[in-house]
Design a protein around this motif. Sequence first.
Motif, PDB file in Angstrom:
ATOM      1  N   LEU A  23       0.850  -1.194   0.000  1.00  0.00           N
ATOM      2  CA  LEU A  23       0.000   0.000   0.000  1.00  0.00           C
ATOM      3  C   LEU A  23       0.887   1.246   0.000  1.00  0.00           C
ATOM      4  O   LEU A  23       0.958   2.003   0.979  1.00  0.00           O
ATOM      5  CB  LEU A  23      -0.933  -0.016   1.203  1.00  0.00           C
ATOM      6  CG  LEU A  23      -1.986  -1.123   1.217  1.00  0.00           C
ATOM      7  CD1 LEU A  23      -2.780  -1.087   2.514  1.00  0.00           C
ATOM      8  CD2 LEU A  23      -2.917  -1.001   0.022  1.00  0.00           C
ATOM      9  N   VAL A  24       1.534   1.468  -1.115  1.00  0.00           N
ATOM     10  CA  VAL A  24       2.461   2.599  -1.246  1.00  0.00           C
ATOM     11  C   VAL A  24       1.747   3.919  -0.993  1.00  0.00           C
ATOM     12  O   VAL A  24       2.298   4.836  -0.373  1.00  0.00           O
ATOM     13  CB  VAL A  24       3.114   2.596  -2.645  1.00  0.00           C
ATOM     14  CG1 VAL A  24       4.095   3.747  -2.775  1.00  0.00           C
ATOM     15  CG2 VAL A  24       3.800   1.276  -2.914  1.00  0.00           C
ATOM     16  N   ALA A  25       0.515   4.026  -1.454  1.00  0.00           N
ATOM     17  CA  ALA A  25      -0.233   5.279  -1.303  1.00  0.00           C
ATOM     18  C   ALA A  25      -0.502   5.612   0.160  1.00  0.00           C
ATOM     19  O   ALA A  25      -0.772   6.761   0.499  1.00  0.00           O
ATOM     20  CB  ALA A  25      -1.547   5.196  -2.068  1.00  0.00           C
ATOM     21  N   ASP A  26      -0.402   4.600   1.038  1.00  0.00           N
ATOM     22  CA  ASP A  26      -0.606   4.821   2.462  1.00  0.00           C
ATOM     23  C   ASP A  26       0.705   5.093   3.183  1.00  0.00           C
ATOM     24  O   ASP A  26       0.834   6.084   3.896  1.00  0.00           O
ATOM     25  CB  ASP A  26      -1.294   3.606   3.088  1.00  0.00           C
ATOM     26  CG  ASP A  26      -1.521   3.780   4.577  1.00  0.00           C
ATOM     27  OD1 ASP A  26      -1.974   4.862   4.987  1.00  0.00           O
ATOM     28  OD2 ASP A  26      -1.248   2.829   5.331  1.00  0.00           O
ATOM     29  N   TYR A  27       1.727   4.241   2.992  1.00  0.00           N
ATOM     30  CA  TYR A  27       2.955   4.411   3.775  1.00  0.00           C
ATOM     31  C   TYR A  27       3.941   5.406   3.175  1.00  0.00           C
ATOM     32  O   TYR A  27       4.883   5.829   3.837  1.00  0.00           O
ATOM     33  CB  TYR A  27       3.637   3.064   4.029  1.00  0.00           C
ATOM     34  CG  TYR A  27       4.231   2.355   2.837  1.00  0.00           C
ATOM     35  CD1 TYR A  27       5.385   2.816   2.203  1.00  0.00           C
ATOM     36  CD2 TYR A  27       3.659   1.176   2.364  1.00  0.00           C
ATOM     37  CE1 TYR A  27       5.937   2.143   1.119  1.00  0.00           C
ATOM     38  CE2 TYR A  27       4.209   0.505   1.288  1.00  0.00           C
ATOM     39  CZ  TYR A  27       5.353   0.990   0.682  1.00  0.00           C
ATOM     40  OH  TYR A  27       5.895   0.313  -0.395  1.00  0.00           O
ATOM     41  N   ASP A  28       3.740   5.811   1.931  1.00  0.00           N
ATOM     42  CA  ASP A  28       4.605   6.823   1.322  1.00  0.00           C
ATOM     43  C   ASP A  28       3.755   7.811   0.532  1.00  0.00           C
ATOM     44  O   ASP A  28       3.877   7.925  -0.687  1.00  0.00           O
ATOM     45  CB  ASP A  28       5.641   6.144   0.413  1.00  0.00           C
ATOM     46  CG  ASP A  28       6.680   7.127  -0.119  1.00  0.00           C
ATOM     47  OD1 ASP A  28       6.856   8.203   0.502  1.00  0.00           O
ATOM     48  OD2 ASP A  28       7.306   6.825  -1.155  1.00  0.00           O
TER      49      ASP A  28
END
Length: 245
Positions: A23-28
């Motif tokens: 979940l790149v959009a969440d953690y970065d």
Amino acid sequence: MAWFNRKSKKALSNQSIRQGVALVADYDPSGRISEEYRTLRTNISFSKAGGNIKTIVLTSDSASEGKATVSANLAVTFAAQGLKTILVDLDMRRPTVNATFGIQNTGGLVKILTEQSEDLESLLPIYSKTTSIENLAVLTSGPTPPNPSELLGSERMKQLLTILGRDYDRIILDTPPVLTVTDAQIVASNADATILVVPYGQADKAAVADAKELLQKVNANIIGVVMNRMPEQNGSAYYYGGYYK
């Protein structure tokens, strides 16, 4: 030259099922890839072919092409905009949403569609789950049924989509590949918009064309294509464009 050979695709698919997707959009959220997802969100929202888009199907022509990753991160991106969003795992044969969000896959969509109760609205809060991400809920696929296509084509599924449309601002539907089973066609015929996920350097042009044709046969509203796994030297990991006929 293909970025992933058949063996690598199978390994990637198995890893997604076991561990979920990133979940790149969440953690970065400030990273380049997250910005690409925000661009995708904007393009969807202002799609001329889309009209009032709430229910969005994401699919691909074949397996292991990244649609689960795009679906989950797109859902996160809509939620980050303050839109009440739900991610629904319709890939009953190879689900990933439960692993991505650390949820047991014992209930979910299958239970809602097969429960004897006629009151779908009372079942949805029981089997859908909130997440640690504000404004984002998920509905896992549930245990694999013997008849996924029949369940997705049922009147009960249509009723569920109507209820979700009342309760949520965006409904992201992660569906199986078009050329593998008929599930995506069935769902796309009842959705507001459909997006094809196509991996850079790996997609077979004939297969993508076949997938497009199958979706058009059920009058799916194909609003665009997401090209993922693009080489970083091009400055973008994703590309979204109109679907040219």
